[in-house]
Write an enzyme that holds these catalytic residues in place. Sequence first.
Site, PDB file in Angstrom:
ATOM      1  CG  ASP A 194      49.971  -5.337  28.079  1.00 50.57           C
ATOM      2  OD1 ASP A 194      50.689  -6.224  27.578  1.00 50.57           O
ATOM      3  OD2 ASP A 194      49.779  -4.234  27.531  1.00 50.57           O
ATOM      4  NE  ARG A 195      49.513   0.369  31.416  1.00 45.53           N
ATOM      5  CZ  ARG A 195      49.619   1.294  30.481  1.00 45.53           C
ATOM      6  NH1 ARG A 195      50.806   1.555  29.965  1.00 45.53           N
ATOM      7  NH2 ARG A 195      48.563   1.938  30.053  1.00 45.53           N
ATOM      8  CG  MET A 275      52.017  -1.934  18.032  1.00 45.29           C
ATOM      9  SD  MET A 275      52.653  -3.214  16.926  1.00 45.29           S
ATOM     10  CE  MET A 275      54.341  -2.666  16.701  1.00 45.29           C
ATOM     11  NE  ARG A 276      52.397  -1.176  27.591  1.00 46.39           N
ATOM     12  CZ  ARG A 276      51.102  -0.924  27.554  1.00 46.39           C
ATOM     13  NH1 ARG A 276      50.237  -1.935  27.494  1.00 46.39           N
ATOM     14  NH2 ARG A 276      50.645   0.301  27.570  1.00 46.39           N
ATOM     15  CB  ALA A 277      54.545  -7.794  23.144  1.00 45.38           C
TER      16      ALA A 277
END
Length: 673
Positions: A194-195, A275-277
């Site tokens: 995900d990073r 919410m990173r996407a």
Amino acid sequence: MTTPFPFTAVVGQDDLRLALLLNAVSPAVGGVLVRGEKGTAKSTAVRALSVLLPTVDVVAGCRFSCDPAAPDPGCPDGPHNPPGAFESRPARMVELPVGASEDRLVGALDIERALAEGVKAFEPGLLADAHRGILYVDEVNLLHDHLVDLLLDAAAMGASYVEREGVSVRHAAKFLLVGTMNPEEGELRPQLLDRFGLTVEVAASREPDQRVEVVRRRLAYDDDPAGFAARWADEESAVRQRVVAARALLPSVRLGDGALRQIAATCAAFEVDGMRADIVMARTATALAAWAGRTDVLAEDVRQAALLALPHRRRRNPFDAPGLDEDRLDRTLEEFSGEDEAEAADEDEDPDPDGPGGGGGGPAPDDGGPQGGDTGARPEAGEDGEPQAPGGSGEQAPTRAAEPFRTKVLTVPGIGAGAAGRRSRARTEHGRTTGARRPRGALTKLHLAATVQAAAPHQRARGRSGPGLVVRRDDLRQATREGREGNLVLFVVDASGSMAARQRMSAVKGAVLSLLLDAYQRRDKVGLVTFRGSAAEVALPPTSSVDAAAARLEALPTGGRTPLAAGLLRAHDVLRVERLRDPARRALMVVVTDGRATGGPEPVALAGRAARLFAADQVASVVVDCESGPVRLGLAGELAGELGGTAVTLGELRADSIAGLVKDVQSRSRRAA
């Protein structure tokens, strides 16, 4: 980009080139993960990125690349207020080797000087070198867990912390993270996956003309590297100038409310976590507009951003292939575009657009697949009621695995010293402290109490007069720690006719799939040996790719006799070879069978002799007893005794099994007695 490989010769290289350039335009995008088979120029493309990045200004003499316009107030080489002389240099690309130590990554404190002199003597690591540049990790999926944890912390905070026995050093560490990996060698931890802001898939082209051009350019590069580079210098310069222009335009790009709603709706429609996407998509769409020379983000930018930022965030377990349903993406974007609403409404009337197949035109549930309906022709059933595969010969079609479940923990007895993982006890660099020893080489983990105890008797002889402790090299003690290691879990699966009843084989595959999931979470290597008919085969040599093992298991046919001895002997050969390759990694053999042996002359006696080979080698083994029905022969239990291992039933394999809990309590009581 200067490269001896044409981008058109590798499927997905255009996307890779674009993803790297977008990060050059806007480092805030968050880096790139490149997934693909070996030999597809992944590393070549990544290394070409560094020459396209603008030069950076750094404080002269600062080992941590501080920006003279905004120096880090906590820089170990500071303070830089007011900043002095500065110098310009190219942005660095720092490579992190998979086998690097923690000290090499974050830096090292000189503990001896810290104790004896009270000074912070700090040697910067790779994170300091990569500050304001690129940190490149080849084979990032093979990176050890403790290094992954350090990368996650640094990427989240933009800083690296080194703390040892009360001595603390902090420095800025903001870098562009780029990783390459071959999925066949294992998947990446979800937290690190995900990073990465963007991900791309690459594969070699199957077009002969393109492959010929690859060879031609590679040979030209080998013959005259300088001439080859000069031939592409003008194109490289043009790309660099375009990157600089896009960076200058980036602050002027407008991300309107309509584009933001499309981004939010897309992330919600694909059910990505967190919410990173959304943030990555917004930054990527903005960079795409700047790269195109525009000041407004268009729907096409949002679509391209989704294709780059969402596929790796759609994975729910290690057996899910990353990807994105482009038809569903187009419907979502059109629905929130505010244009052509009538057509969008017609699209929404399609029956069950989000049902099986993801709305992307995939096969329906009753298309003749393993879970299809009863319509159409069916294969001829075998004697156990199982459909036979085409070709007959008693071989039966593969059965779908039952739903996986959480399994009880299977471990190797004793204490090992293998690669870091989460299964069996081992002496590792990380874990709880269990004792102290003299350091062999550089001191990495100081045992403070043992060091003080070793130095205390000599203080008068060393002329101690002040409050400090006089410490010498011979006094230092290294902490010994106990943690967990990853093992080689070798599955030996009985695929004979006696296992072939549909419900039984489905349950067996579900159990093995559950153990594979457990192996993925515990960072194990896995291998798969199957036996049926008259022989055994290595369906999957030992690998870190658990999803490859799951795919081989899903396609496993059944039928024929039970050559148990052949399966055990083949497994013994696999373990012998693996001991030569990786002697520190201990093995756990999991035999999945009902215990019957019907293949070859004297099958029972031969299987017993083969089993005793594992007992002599002290290989940890577990037999999963698949026998069912009211009358049981107990053959799997006898096999476990010959192996020197333990036997569990399919029911006892579940972590929440009452029978398994009772058996655990009984075994603990016997050990205590």
